[in-house]
Design a protein around this motif. Structure first.
Motif, PDB file in Angstrom:
ATOM      1  N   VAL A  14     -14.228  11.920   1.440  1.00  0.00           N
ATOM      2  CA  VAL A  14     -14.357  12.755   2.537  1.00  0.00           C
ATOM      3  C   VAL A  14     -13.395  12.889   3.398  1.00  0.00           C
ATOM      4  O   VAL A  14     -12.544  12.064   3.875  1.00  0.00           O
ATOM      5  CB  VAL A  14     -15.520  11.968   3.369  1.00  0.00           C
ATOM      6  N   ALA A  15     -12.939  14.240   3.571  1.00  0.00           N
ATOM      7  CA  ALA A  15     -12.046  14.727   4.619  1.00  0.00           C
ATOM      8  C   ALA A  15     -12.400  14.662   6.003  1.00  0.00           C
ATOM      9  O   ALA A  15     -13.167  15.842   6.203  1.00  0.00           O
ATOM     10  CB  ALA A  15     -11.246  15.751   4.206  1.00  0.00           C
ATOM     11  N   VAL A  16     -12.451  13.981   6.795  1.00  0.00           N
ATOM     12  CA  VAL A  16     -12.993  14.100   8.267  1.00  0.00           C
ATOM     13  C   VAL A  16     -11.693  14.432   9.187  1.00  0.00           C
ATOM     14  O   VAL A  16     -10.523  14.200   8.766  1.00  0.00           O
ATOM     15  CB  VAL A  16     -13.326  12.531   8.774  1.00  0.00           C
TER      16      VAL A  16
ATOM     17  N   PHE B 259       0.821  -1.053  -0.024  1.00  0.00           N
ATOM     18  CA  PHE B 259       0.115   0.056   0.136  1.00  0.00           C
ATOM     19  C   PHE B 259       0.845   1.349   0.269  1.00  0.00           C
ATOM     20  O   PHE B 259       1.844   1.227   0.580  1.00  0.00           O
ATOM     21  CB  PHE B 259      -0.885   0.247   1.165  1.00  0.00           C
ATOM     22  N   ASP B 260       0.294   2.251  -0.669  1.00  0.00           N
ATOM     23  CA  ASP B 260       1.077   3.566  -0.680  1.00  0.00           C
ATOM     24  C   ASP B 260       1.552   4.116   0.552  1.00  0.00           C
ATOM     25  O   ASP B 260       2.373   4.583   1.131  1.00  0.00           O
ATOM     26  CB  ASP B 260       0.249   4.500  -1.679  1.00  0.00           C
ATOM     27  N   LEU B 261       0.512   3.909   1.474  1.00  0.00           N
ATOM     28  CA  LEU B 261       0.578   4.418   2.980  1.00  0.00           C
ATOM     29  C   LEU B 261       1.835   3.822   3.463  1.00  0.00           C
ATOM     30  O   LEU B 261       2.806   4.543   4.470  1.00  0.00           O
ATOM     31  CB  LEU B 261      -0.599   4.355   3.701  1.00  0.00           C
TER      32      LEU B 261
ATOM     33  N   ASN C  63      -6.740   9.218   6.037  1.00  0.00           N
ATOM     34  CA  ASN C  63      -6.180   8.929   4.772  1.00  0.00           C
ATOM     35  C   ASN C  63      -6.998   7.787   3.999  1.00  0.00           C
ATOM     36  O   ASN C  63      -7.429   8.330   2.877  1.00  0.00           O
ATOM     37  CB  ASN C  63      -4.655   8.689   4.811  1.00  0.00           C
ATOM     38  N   ILE C  64      -7.309   6.755   4.707  1.00  0.00           N
ATOM     39  CA  ILE C  64      -8.224   5.802   4.118  1.00  0.00           C
ATOM     40  C   ILE C  64      -9.560   6.321   3.861  1.00  0.00           C
ATOM     41  O   ILE C  64     -10.086   5.946   2.713  1.00  0.00           O
ATOM     42  CB  ILE C  64      -8.084   4.415   5.034  1.00  0.00           C
TER      43      ILE C  64
ATOM     44  N   GLU D 228      -2.335   8.083  17.905  1.00  0.00           N
ATOM     45  CA  GLU D 228      -2.397   9.041  16.831  1.00  0.00           C
ATOM     46  C   GLU D 228      -1.902   8.711  15.590  1.00  0.00           C
ATOM     47  O   GLU D 228      -2.391   9.062  14.712  1.00  0.00           O
ATOM     48  CB  GLU D 228      -1.356  10.203  17.277  1.00  0.00           C
ATOM     49  N   VAL D 229      -1.155   7.592  15.320  1.00  0.00           N
ATOM     50  CA  VAL D 229      -0.435   7.019  14.240  1.00  0.00           C
ATOM     51  C   VAL D 229      -1.872   6.467  13.509  1.00  0.00           C
ATOM     52  O   VAL D 229      -2.173   6.841  12.301  1.00  0.00           O
ATOM     53  CB  VAL D 229       0.550   6.015  14.251  1.00  0.00           C
ATOM     54  N   GLN D 230      -2.641   5.712  14.111  1.00  0.00           N
ATOM     55  CA  GLN D 230      -3.829   5.248  13.539  1.00  0.00           C
ATOM     56  C   GLN D 230      -4.909   6.384  13.151  1.00  0.00           C
ATOM     57  O   GLN D 230      -5.483   5.956  12.031  1.00  0.00           O
ATOM     58  CB  GLN D 230      -4.633   4.210  14.667  1.00  0.00           C
ATOM     59  N   ILE D 231      -4.933   7.337  13.559  1.00  0.00           N
ATOM     60  CA  ILE D 231      -5.884   8.454  13.183  1.00  0.00           C
ATOM     61  C   ILE D 231      -5.528   9.031  11.914  1.00  0.00           C
ATOM     62  O   ILE D 231      -6.349   9.194  10.974  1.00  0.00           O
ATOM     63  CB  ILE D 231      -5.891   9.587  14.511  1.00  0.00           C
TER      64      ILE D 231
END
Length: 902
Positions: A403-405, A58-60, A395-396, A387-390
């Motif tokens: 949608v930018a949440v 994955f790109d991330l 991004n996902i 925080e990293v998971q957030i």
């Protein structure tokens, strides 16, 4: 060592499914890459920092240089086929890693030679033990300066297990083979006997010990430079064995994902029989459309997968991680759960309901998100690790849904439980509806979740209605009445109920069941639980005082500091709410020289319950979705009765009377063995004494916030045993520690030199004694002269050790305990204090003098020696021998004497 004869007889290749785990940045993905390259599966050796690793699909992952999702690779090494599952190393994605553990035959734990055992490494080790997965260790980055092979092995033995053995030792130094075999032999009793008889250990014995988690082979190298990788893979080939699977079909689901076209993928391992395309799976109304064998981002479509194979299938829409299909059982609970909840903030104009459906799709792939729509607030909430998971989740969501949440400030996830048993009654009887349910709510042991049982006669309530009630108990997350948090650590038992021949419908029992739970909670004494971290701090010794003071301010607890030169180590636990953000402060006052590791310990009573309840402001009476009262009918119309008046109107007589002893079932001792400072109240003492080990108890996980759903309609064996054996008494031995030490000459002489050594020796002796006698042992030491000491209770192996609080002597503690427990249990007190003996006899307990206890210990040691060594002298002082010789001397004595077990 040569290959086993069993492998030579196999007509097909050996196949194993092996997972690779590590603390972040230990080199886990690099080792995966090196293994694939060494096997010839890939032609180019990729690198994480070059963003071209084969398993970073994955790109991330490429952009951040970390593994986010578990990946699969399939390759061969000589006569062995390997399915390799690469798992995330970052703690924020550890739930994804844990789900993968369900399907592993073996695990590879990667440890950085430069950093040693880190905080998350210890968490991984506990998980591997929890899931009973045989483990190989690869110590990576040995090319870096300062790495010391012997020092690392010593640390692994201390921090992880004595079974960690250097498996390159024999091949690197031929003259050291005897030493290597001895290191192996001491890890397992059967191998020790084999070595003493034959002077060697057969390969089959080593394989068996590895499979039984008695030995953990250690290999060293540098994955980036391919150093030691081939030797490691050869070790996997030589010391692993294929699992045997049943013919009946079974499968375990461990992951849900979606491909680039949006197809839903169910990742599973076949654990019995064979899976074919177009199969209708047992218990499901859907067929398998495709079977894919993934390797990195590529996959091959096949028509069937045999038992032991791992694959992804399409066509299934209702599967979930942890699900068991066919003969395979479901995973009841997971250990790792998020402890922070966040509000998902949507941009203006975004359709809330459509977005909620999109997030439900993500929740299928990451069940720990726990997406919740808060109707009263009009908000969407999710539970996350950090925080990293957030950042990854934002991004996902943007990539998949456009949608930018944003996420609000994180709040602690609290839980609720109860202190004492209580009956809850729910009645639902509007016009032409009828159902009544009686439930017994009992407190459960910490970290056991919710357990559901039925103890209702079918003459009282038909089996179908009982099953329906159990379904309603399991189908939702029940809220507590203090803050509206989910309830946990409880046993809920259906004891009675009533239906109507004409008017009862299924929905009636749903309402009655929900109301019975809530009514019981309103009557009960509820407790608010909060998550606690377990920490390990490494810092300069000059900072140890500051750290201890900080932990005390946080309402935490810690063990005695360990000092090694200029550095000190502090271990303990503290509430998550108090430790949030502390790491940056810790790094600041240690000048950057300190290291701090945290992992979730579990849920404990909230240290500031009243403050939290007030700040949340939850009103259980205004929660219309979770009513506490019941509905009755009179004069052709239904009317609502408040929770505290339901018993006056209920139609079924109560089957439970308050104040009765409801359970003498054994409690499970907590897994964490670090000390815990508590006020030694009567209820806490009672909990200690009821934690009797049970060797046949089912295995459960540590997750405190996941519901354990009892199979519907199946009586629990322990529940049946409890009903049939209520009169059975448990045995407890209370030992006055210092009284015994100074009464036994052997310990007295040692105490004059070093009192702590005498204490430790007595603790070890009583551990052996407990294993021999199978009673519950509580060892009490005076600590009453320590100013401000709140008292301390700790679990030492299989016994409990109590240090009394300030102004309370061991005599006082024992007398108080005997008063509380003497009439209920069979209690024996070991002491030579004459006055104390008189008092305990008057309270219904038995006495055992120091000399009597010594005699029993001598007999116990004699029996153990006799079983191991054969016929031995009768006039020997076994206690003196035990205190004078360590295990190594005893082994050497046995080996040179040529005496073995007959």
């Amino acid at each position: 060592m040569a290959d086993t004869s069993q492998e030579k007889q196999n007509n097909h290749k050996k196949h194993i499914c092996i997972g690779i785990l590590a603390h972040v940045d230990a080199g886990k993905t690099t080792l995966s890459e090196s293994m694939l390259y060494t096997s010839g599966s890939i032609r180019k050796l990729g690198r994480v920092d070059h963003q071209d690793a084969f398993l970073d699909t994955f790109d991330l992952e490429r952009a951040r240089g970390i593994t986010i999702f578990s990946k699969q690779a399939v390759f061969s090494w000589k006569d062995m086929d390997i399915t390799l599952l690469d798992t995330p190393g970052h703690v924020d994605f550890s739930a994804e890693m844990e789900r993968t553990l369900q399907v592993l035959d073996y695990a590879i734990l990667v440890i950085s030679g430069a950093d040693g055992v880190q905080g998350h490494t210890a968490t991984l080790w506990r998980l591997l033990k929890q899931y009973q997965i045989p483990t190989f260790l690869f110590i990576n980055k040995m090319d870096q300066e300062g790495t010391d092979r012997k020092a690392i092995i010593k640390e692994l033995k201390k921090q992880l297990s004595d079974g960690c053995v250097d498996f390159e030792q024999a091949s690197s130094l031929e003259c050291a083979e005897d030493e290597w075999l001895e290191n192996l032999a001491v890890c397992d009793e059967e191998m020790l006997e084999e070595y003493l008889e034959n002077g060697t250990v057969e390969p089959e014995s080593v394989i068996r010990a590895i499979s039984g988690r008695k030995i953990f082979p250690c290999y060293f190298g540098s994955a980036l430079r391919l150093d030691g990788v081939q030797e490691f893979m050869e070790g996997l080939r030589q010391y692993t064995v294929s699992r045997k699977y049943p013919d009946e079909f079974g499968a375990k689901v461990y992951k849900i994902a979606r491909d680039d076209q949006g197809n839903r993928l169910t990742y599973l391992k076949v654990t019995g029989g064979c899976l074919h395309v177009k199969d209708m799976l047992p218990g499901m109304e859907e067929k398998v459309n495709q079977i894919r064998i993934y390797s990195g981002s590529r996959f091959e479509m096949v028509q069937e997968v045999n038992a032991g194979g791992v694959c992804a299938v399409t066509g299934l829409s209702t599967t979930y991680p942890g699900q068991g299909i066919g003969a395979e059982k479901a995973t009841d609970m997971f250990v790792l759960e998020p402890v922070l909840t966040y509000q998902i903030q949507l941009p203006p104009g975004c359709d809330v309901h459509n977005m909620l459906q999109n997030l439900r799709q993500l929740e299928e792939e990451e069940p720990q998100l726990h997406i919740v729509w808060e109707e009263q607030l009009g908000e969407i909430h999710a539970q996350l690790m950090g925080e990293v998971q957030i950042e990854i989740l934002k991004n996902i969501i943007f990539q998949r849904f456009g949608v930018a949440v944003e996420f609000g400030a994180g709040n602690i996830v609290y839980k609720e439980t109860i202190e004492e048993p209580v009956e809850g009654v729910g009645h639902f009887e509007p016009l032409r509806h009828y159902a009544e349910v009686h439930l017994l709510l009992e407190p459960g042991e910490r970290e056991t979740g919710l357990q559901f049982f039925t103890d209702c006669s079918e003459d009282v309530l038909d089996r179908n209605w009982q099953r329906l009630i159990m379904t309603h108990l399991e189908e939702k997350e029940h809220k507590g009445v203090l803050t509206g948090s989910a309830i946990t650590d409880m046993k809920i038992t259906l004891t009675a109920g009533k239906s109507h021949l004409k008017h009862t419908e299924g929905g009636d029992f749903r309402q009655a069941t929900y109301r019975a739970v809530r009514q019981g909670l309103k009557k009960a004494k509820s407790i608010l639980l909060e998550p606690w971290y377990e920490f390990r701090m490494e810092m300069p010794s000059v900072n140890i005082g500051r750290a201890m003071a900080d932990i005390q301010k946080m309402h935490g607890q810690f063990e005695h500091p360990e000092t090694d030169g200029e550095m000190s180590v502090l271990k303990g636990s503290a509430p998550v709410s108090e430790m949030r953000g502390y790491q940056s402060e810790f790094l600041s006052y240690t000048g950057g020289h300190g290291r701090m590791f945290c992992s979730l310990k579990g849920y404990e009573p909230c240290h500031n319950q009243e403050e939290i309840i007030e700040s949340v402001g939850y009103d259980s009476e205004k929660d219309l979705e979770n009513p506490t009262g019941s509905v009755f009918c009179a004069h052709g119309a239904g009317f609502v009765v408040k929770w505290n008046q339901v018993e006056e109107y209920m139609h079924v007589e109560s089957t439970w009377k308050s104040g009765e002893v409801q359970s003498e079932e054994d409690y499970i001792p907590p897994r964490n063995e670090s000390s815990s400072r508590i006020e030694l109240t009567e209820k806490e003492l009672d909990a200690i004494y009821r934690k009797t080990p049970d060797p046949v108890r089912r295995k459960i996980s540590a997750a405190p916030i996941t519901v354990h759903a009892k199979e519907k309609g199946t009586p629990d064996p322990k529940w049946t045993e409890r009903q049939n054996e209520k009169t059975r008494q448990e045995e407890y031995l209370l030992v006055d520690g210092y009284n015994i030490i100074f009464a036994w000459e052997e310990l007295k002489e040692l105490a004059e030199i070093h009192i702590e050594s005498a204490r430790d020796k007595l603790m070890d002796i009583l551990c052996n004694y407990q294993g021999y006698k199978k009673c519950t042992v509580i060892l009490v030491f005076d600590a009453y002269k320590v100013e401000g000491n709140p008292g301390e209770v700790l679990k030492y192996h299989n016994i409990y050790v109590v240090y009394t609080k300030e102004a309370e002597t061991a005599d006082q503690y024992i007398e108080k305990t005997v008063r509380q427990m003497g009439r209920k249990y069979q209690v024996t007190v070991a002491t030579s204090d004459a006055l104390e003996q008189v008092i305990i006899l008057g309270q219904g307990a038995q006495r055992l003098s120091a000399a009597g206890l010594k005699e029993e210990v001598e007999l116990m040691l004699k029996e153990i020696r006799s079983e191991f060594l054969g016929k031995i002298p009768e006039d020997r002082n076994y206690l003196f021998d035990y205190l004078s010789h360590d295990l190594a001397k005893e082994m050497e004595h046995v080996r040179l004497g040529g005496r073995v077990k007959k």
